[in-house]
Design a protein around this motif. Structure first.
Motif, PDB file in Angstrom:
ATOM      1  N   UNK A 181       0.823  -1.209   0.000  1.00 29.19           N
ATOM      2  CA  UNK A 181       0.000   0.000   0.000  1.00 29.19           C
ATOM      3  C   UNK A 181       0.861   1.265   0.000  1.00 29.19           C
ATOM      4  N   UNK A 182       2.181   1.095   0.004  1.00 29.25           N
ATOM      5  CA  UNK A 182       3.092   2.242   0.030  1.00 29.25           C
ATOM      6  C   UNK A 182       3.669   2.444  -1.379  1.00 29.25           C
ATOM      7  N   UNK A 183       3.266   3.499  -2.068  1.00 34.07           N
ATOM      8  CA  UNK A 183       3.815   3.731  -3.412  1.00 34.07           C
ATOM      9  C   UNK A 183       5.281   4.175  -3.338  1.00 34.07           C
ATOM     10  N   UNK A 184       6.058   3.773  -4.321  1.00 39.14           N
ATOM     11  CA  UNK A 184       7.453   4.194  -4.405  1.00 39.14           C
ATOM     12  C   UNK A 184       7.555   5.465  -5.246  1.00 39.14           C
ATOM     13  N   UNK A 185       8.479   6.356  -4.868  1.00 38.19           N
ATOM     14  CA  UNK A 185       8.720   7.511  -5.729  1.00 38.19           C
ATOM     15  C   UNK A 185       9.587   7.044  -6.903  1.00 38.19           C
ATOM     16  N   UNK A 194      -5.928   6.641   2.103  1.00 39.65           N
ATOM     17  CA  UNK A 194      -6.047   5.781   0.929  1.00 39.65           C
ATOM     18  C   UNK A 194      -5.631   4.343   1.187  1.00 39.65           C
ATOM     19  N   UNK A 195      -5.613   3.948   2.451  1.00 39.42           N
ATOM     20  CA  UNK A 195      -5.253   2.578   2.807  1.00 39.42           C
ATOM     21  C   UNK A 195      -6.511   1.724   2.904  1.00 39.42           C
ATOM     22  N   UNK A 196      -6.333   0.421   2.847  1.00 42.45           N
ATOM     23  CA  UNK A 196      -7.467  -0.492   2.952  1.00 42.45           C
ATOM     24  C   UNK A 196      -7.213  -1.524   4.046  1.00 42.45           C
ATOM     25  N   UNK A 197      -8.297  -2.067   4.585  1.00 41.40           N
ATOM     26  CA  UNK A 197      -8.218  -3.127   5.582  1.00 41.40           C
ATOM     27  C   UNK A 197      -8.803  -4.403   5.000  1.00 41.40           C
ATOM     28  N   UNK A 198      -8.339  -5.520   5.526  1.00 40.31           N
ATOM     29  CA  UNK A 198      -8.861  -6.820   5.111  1.00 40.31           C
ATOM     30  C   UNK A 198      -9.959  -7.197   6.106  1.00 40.31           C
ATOM     31  N   UNK A 199     -11.222  -6.971   5.706  1.00 41.10           N
ATOM     32  CA  UNK A 199     -12.363  -7.147   6.611  1.00 41.10           C
ATOM     33  C   UNK A 199     -12.392  -8.530   7.259  1.00 41.10           C
ATOM     34  N   UNK A 200     -12.041  -9.537   6.507  1.00 45.30           N
ATOM     35  CA  UNK A 200     -12.094 -10.913   7.007  1.00 45.30           C
ATOM     36  C   UNK A 200     -11.171 -11.130   8.208  1.00 45.30           C
ATOM     37  N   UNK A 201     -10.106 -10.328   8.326  1.00 46.06           N
ATOM     38  CA  UNK A 201      -9.157 -10.494   9.424  1.00 46.06           C
ATOM     39  C   UNK A 201      -9.384  -9.504  10.564  1.00 46.06           C
ATOM     40  N   UNK A 246       2.443   5.010  12.199  1.00 50.93           N
ATOM     41  CA  UNK A 246       2.549   5.890  13.363  1.00 50.93           C
ATOM     42  C   UNK A 246       2.054   7.295  13.015  1.00 50.93           C
ATOM     43  N   UNK A 247       2.388   7.774  11.831  1.00 50.81           N
ATOM     44  CA  UNK A 247       1.887   9.072  11.383  1.00 50.81           C
ATOM     45  C   UNK A 247       0.377   9.066  11.223  1.00 50.81           C
ATOM     46  N   UNK A 248      -0.144   7.975  10.725  1.00 51.57           N
ATOM     47  CA  UNK A 248      -1.585   7.810  10.546  1.00 51.57           C
ATOM     48  C   UNK A 248      -2.323   7.914  11.883  1.00 51.57           C
ATOM     49  N   UNK A 249      -1.738   7.338  12.928  1.00 48.71           N
ATOM     50  CA  UNK A 249      -2.382   7.300  14.244  1.00 48.71           C
ATOM     51  C   UNK A 249      -1.907   8.418  15.177  1.00 48.71           C
ATOM     52  N   UNK A 250      -1.122   9.353  14.662  1.00 47.54           N
ATOM     53  CA  UNK A 250      -0.603  10.441  15.495  1.00 47.54           C
ATOM     54  C   UNK A 250      -1.748  11.168  16.198  1.00 47.54           C
ATOM     55  N   UNK A 251      -1.594  11.360  17.516  1.00 45.56           N
ATOM     56  CA  UNK A 251      -2.611  12.033  18.312  1.00 45.56           C
ATOM     57  C   UNK A 251      -3.715  11.124  18.816  1.00 45.56           C
ATOM     58  N   UNK A 252      -3.702   9.860  18.409  1.00 48.87           N
ATOM     59  CA  UNK A 252      -4.744   8.914  18.828  1.00 48.87           C
ATOM     60  C   UNK A 252      -4.200   7.849  19.777  1.00 48.87           C
ATOM     61  N   UNK A 253      -2.998   8.059  20.294  1.00 47.99           N
ATOM     62  CA  UNK A 253      -2.327   7.051  21.108  1.00 47.99           C
ATOM     63  C   UNK A 253      -3.024   6.656  22.392  1.00 47.99           C
ATOM     64  N   UNK A 254      -3.980   7.452  22.837  1.00 45.43           N
ATOM     65  CA  UNK A 254      -4.725   7.093  24.049  1.00 45.43           C
ATOM     66  C   UNK A 254      -5.684   5.927  23.803  1.00 45.43           C
ATOM     67  N   UNK A 255      -5.972   5.654  22.533  1.00 41.61           N
ATOM     68  CA  UNK A 255      -6.918   4.572  22.236  1.00 41.61           C
ATOM     69  C   UNK A 255      -6.607   3.796  20.957  1.00 41.61           C
ATOM     70  N   UNK A 256      -5.469   4.047  20.321  1.00 41.35           N
ATOM     71  CA  UNK A 256      -5.129   3.305  19.103  1.00 41.35           C
ATOM     72  C   UNK A 256      -3.627   3.056  19.056  1.00 41.35           C
ATOM     73  N   UNK A 257      -3.244   1.826  18.712  1.00 40.12           N
ATOM     74  CA  UNK A 257      -1.843   1.442  18.582  1.00 40.12           C
ATOM     75  C   UNK A 257      -1.713   0.561  17.335  1.00 40.12           C
ATOM     76  N   UNK A 258      -0.464   0.389  16.900  1.00 35.19           N
ATOM     77  CA  UNK A 258      -0.237  -0.492  15.755  1.00 35.19           C
ATOM     78  C   UNK A 258       1.149  -1.098  15.828  1.00 35.19           C
ATOM     79  N   UNK A 259       1.224  -2.333  15.405  1.00 30.97           N
ATOM     80  CA  UNK A 259       2.492  -2.989  15.147  1.00 30.97           C
ATOM     81  C   UNK A 259       2.450  -3.365  13.672  1.00 30.97           C
ATOM     82  N   UNK A 260       3.182  -2.603  12.868  1.00 33.37           N
ATOM     83  CA  UNK A 260       3.153  -2.742  11.417  1.00 33.37           C
ATOM     84  C   UNK A 260       1.716  -2.655  10.910  1.00 33.37           C
TER      85      UNK A 260
END
Length: 191
Positions: free
Chosen positions: A50-54, A133-140, A91-105
Motif C-alpha cells: 500500500x506504500x507507493x514508491x517515488x 487511501x489505505x485499505x483493511x482486510x475485513x475478514x481479518x 505511526x503518522x496515521x495514528x498520530x494524536x490517537x495514542x490514548x486509544x489506538x496502537x499499531x504494530x506494522x
C-alpha cells in the motif's frame, strides 16, 4: 502469479543505509489493550504494497527477466527498511490517537473503556485510514469485542495471555532441542 525469481532484495539490502526507526514494544502495546473493555483490531491489507514508491526508488527496485526490465511501483516485501518505512507511515496515521489506538506494522488495535467511546474511537481511526487511501482486510478484523487475539496473545478485560498454540509450539521445540542435545551427548559419551 508470484514475483519472478530473478528479483532479489539481497543486492538492494547490501547497499542500503539502515533506517533505525524504532519498532513498538509488543509488551507495551499488549499492556494498553489488556485493560480495555472493548477492542477492535484491523489488518491493513498487504501492508507494504500500500506504500507507493517515488520514481527514484522505482529505479532502484528494478530487476530483469528473460521478458525484460521491471520496476516495483509499491514497496516490496524483503527490503531492509520496509518495516521501518511502514511503521513510520502507520505511526503518522495514528498520530494524536495514542490514548486509544496502537499499531504494530499492519496490525492496528483500537481500545476503549465504554461502548460509546469505542464507536467514536473506531470511527476516527477508520476515517484516518480512508483519508490515507489505505485499505483493511475485513475478514481479518475483529470489531467491538471484549477479548481479541493480537500479536499472538488473547487480550482484554484486564487479562493478557499468550495463545496456547504458541506456548505448545515453543515447548515442543524446547523438548526437541533437549532430546537432540541429549542424543548428541550420548553419541560422544558411550557410558
Amino acid at each position: 502469479m508470484g514475483l519472478p525469481c530473478a528479483w532479489s532484495s539481497f543486492c538492494c539490502n547490501a547497499v542500503t543505509r539502515p533506517d533505525n526507526y524504532p519498532m513498538p514494544r509488543t509488551d507495551e502495546l499488549l499492556e494498553k489493550l489488556g485493560r480495555a473493555q472493548f477492542i477492535s483490531t484491523l489488518d491493513l491489507t498487504k501492508a507494504y504494497w500500500q506504500v507507493p514508491l517515488d520514481e527514484s526508488a522505482k529505479e532502484r527496485s528494478a530487476f530483469t527477466t528473460h521478458l525484460g526490465l521491471y520496476e516495483f511501483n509499491v514497496l516490496p516485501f524483503g527490503l531492509r527498511n520496509a518495516p521501518a518505512t511502514f511503521q513510520r507511515l502507520v505511526d503518522g496515521l495514528l498520530a494524536g490517537l495514542g490514548e486509544y489506538a496502537v499499531a504494530y506494522l499492519d496490525d492496528v488495535a483500537i481500545f476503549s473503556d465504554s461502548w460509546a467511546n469505542h464507536l467514536e474511537h473506531l470511527q476516527k481511526v477508520l476515517e484516518r485510514i480512508r483519508e490515507a487511501g489505505l485499505t483493511v482486510k475485513a475478514k481479518k478484523c475483529q470489531i467491538g469485542l471484549n477479548r481479541v487475539t493480537y500479536l499472538g496473545h488473547q487480550v482484554g478485560q484486564g487479562t493478557i495471555s499468550p495463545l496456547q498454540a504458541k506456548v505448545d509450539a515453543i515447548q515442543k521445540w524446547m523438548l526437541s532441542k533437549s532430546v537432540l542435545s541429549q542424543s548428541q551427548r550420548n553419541r560422544f559419551n558411550p557410558s
